[in-house]
Design a protein around this motif. Structure first.
Motif, mmCIF file in Angstrom:
data_model
loop_
_atom_site.group_PDB
_atom_site.id
_atom_site.type_symbol
_atom_site.label_atom_id
_atom_site.label_comp_id
_atom_site.label_asym_id
_atom_site.label_seq_id
_atom_site.Cartn_x
_atom_site.Cartn_y
_atom_site.Cartn_z
ATOM 1 N N THR A 112 -27.136 34.194 -23.670
ATOM 2 C CA THR A 112 -27.015 33.215 -24.532
ATOM 3 C C THR A 112 -27.953 31.714 -23.837
ATOM 4 O O THR A 112 -28.715 32.125 -25.329
ATOM 5 C CB THR A 112 -25.668 32.615 -24.290
ATOM 6 O OG1 THR A 112 -25.131 33.486 -24.970
ATOM 7 C CG2 THR A 112 -25.046 31.231 -25.295
ATOM 8 N N TRP A 119 -32.013 33.175 -25.083
ATOM 9 C CA TRP A 119 -31.878 33.671 -26.000
ATOM 10 C C TRP A 119 -32.655 33.904 -26.054
ATOM 11 O O TRP A 119 -32.819 34.895 -27.038
ATOM 12 C CB TRP A 119 -31.284 33.775 -26.784
ATOM 13 C CG TRP A 119 -31.441 32.756 -28.103
ATOM 14 C CD1 TRP A 119 -30.714 31.178 -26.857
ATOM 15 C CD2 TRP A 119 -32.711 31.834 -28.531
ATOM 16 N NE1 TRP A 119 -31.499 29.770 -28.080
ATOM 17 C CE2 TRP A 119 -32.507 30.808 -28.677
ATOM 18 C CE3 TRP A 119 -33.268 32.613 -29.802
ATOM 19 C CZ2 TRP A 119 -33.233 30.195 -30.183
ATOM 20 C CZ3 TRP A 119 -34.268 31.672 -30.421
ATOM 21 C CH2 TRP A 119 -34.178 30.018 -30.001
ATOM 22 N N TYR A 136 -30.457 35.885 -31.476
ATOM 23 C CA TYR A 136 -31.032 36.949 -29.962
ATOM 24 C C TYR A 136 -32.605 38.026 -31.170
ATOM 25 O O TYR A 136 -32.969 37.716 -30.161
ATOM 26 C CB TYR A 136 -30.183 37.778 -29.633
ATOM 27 C CG TYR A 136 -28.659 36.947 -28.917
ATOM 28 C CD1 TYR A 136 -27.802 36.814 -29.393
ATOM 29 C CD2 TYR A 136 -29.824 36.832 -27.535
ATOM 30 C CE1 TYR A 136 -27.240 36.049 -28.809
ATOM 31 C CE2 TYR A 136 -28.519 36.342 -27.253
ATOM 32 C CZ TYR A 136 -26.832 35.656 -27.232
ATOM 33 O OH TYR A 136 -26.503 35.708 -26.306
#
Lengths: 113, 111
Positions: A95, A98, B98
């Motif tokens: 996280t 990322w 992501y």
């Protein structure tokens, strides 16, 4: 220090067979695990990805299996076709970074007719 | 829709020279990451830029630098080239999550 370890280095499978590639990681902060396919002279193309709250994800002939306790994940290619012959990379990110993917060393898959 | 584009496709330089590689992300993507892929290995992270700010740097020497422009395109600069800098340089763009989409890469050969 390689944070994602991938095996095998190479794989030969007959058309219609199953290709299985395994990856292991150490950093428990990783929370995103994609697989990329790369053909010679091309950039990696995203195949499928999984988050650790899911144990399996399937898209067409491609399936990711994820084992959080073992810190391992694998790619299964069902009904392998000659067009699947490529190099496959697993990767991981977390996280707070990322945009940074940590890649495995790659597996060269050859599907014979 | 156009994907990530990179230029040039191929480049040949000699040791000690400087090189600039360019990347245009997918329209609407504000993050660009750069990777180096040596033949037979997985890509290694060099830099990430998001909203024109450096957000991450990999384990590469200061000879490597990058920047991102107001239109979110990016340049990677490598000074004082070494033989070991020969590689495929990949750019990946992301909308802020992501998922990263890679371009075709620039093949750099240092002689």
């Amino acid at each position: 220090q390689q944070q994602v370890k991938q095996s095998p280095q190479s794989l030969i499978v007959q058309k219609g067979g199953i290709s299985i590639i395994n990856c292991a990681y150490e950093n428990t902060a990783f929370d995103y695990f994609p697989w990329y396919q790369q053909f010679p002279g091309k950039g990696p193309a995203l195949l499928i990805a999984i988050r650790p709250d899911v144990s399996e994800k399937k898209e067409g002939r491609f399936t990711i299996s994820f084992n959080k306790s073992a810190k391992q994940f694998s790619l299964h290619i069902m009904d392998s076709q000659p067009g699947d012959s490529a190099t496959y990379f697993c990767a991981a990110s977390k996280t707070d970074s990322w945009g940074k993917l940590q890649f495995g060393a790659g597996t060269q898959v050859v599907v014979t007719p | 829709d156009a994907g990530v584009t990179q230029s040039p496709t191929h480049l040949i330089k000699t040791r000690g020279q400087q090189v600039t590689l360019r990347c245009s992300p997918i329209s609407g993507h504000k993050s660009v990451s750069w990777y180096q892929q040596v033949l037979g290995q997985g890509p290694q992270f060099i830099f990430q830029y998001y909203e024109k700010e450096e957000r991450g740097r990999g384990n590469f020497p200061d000879r490597f630098s990058a920047r991102q422009f107001p239109n979110y395109s990016s340049e990677l600069n490598v000074n004082a080239l070494l033989l070991g800098d020969s590689a495929l340089y990949l750019c990946a763009s992301s909308s802020g999550g992501y998922t990263q989409y890679f371009g075709p890469g620039t093949r750099l050969t240092v002689l």
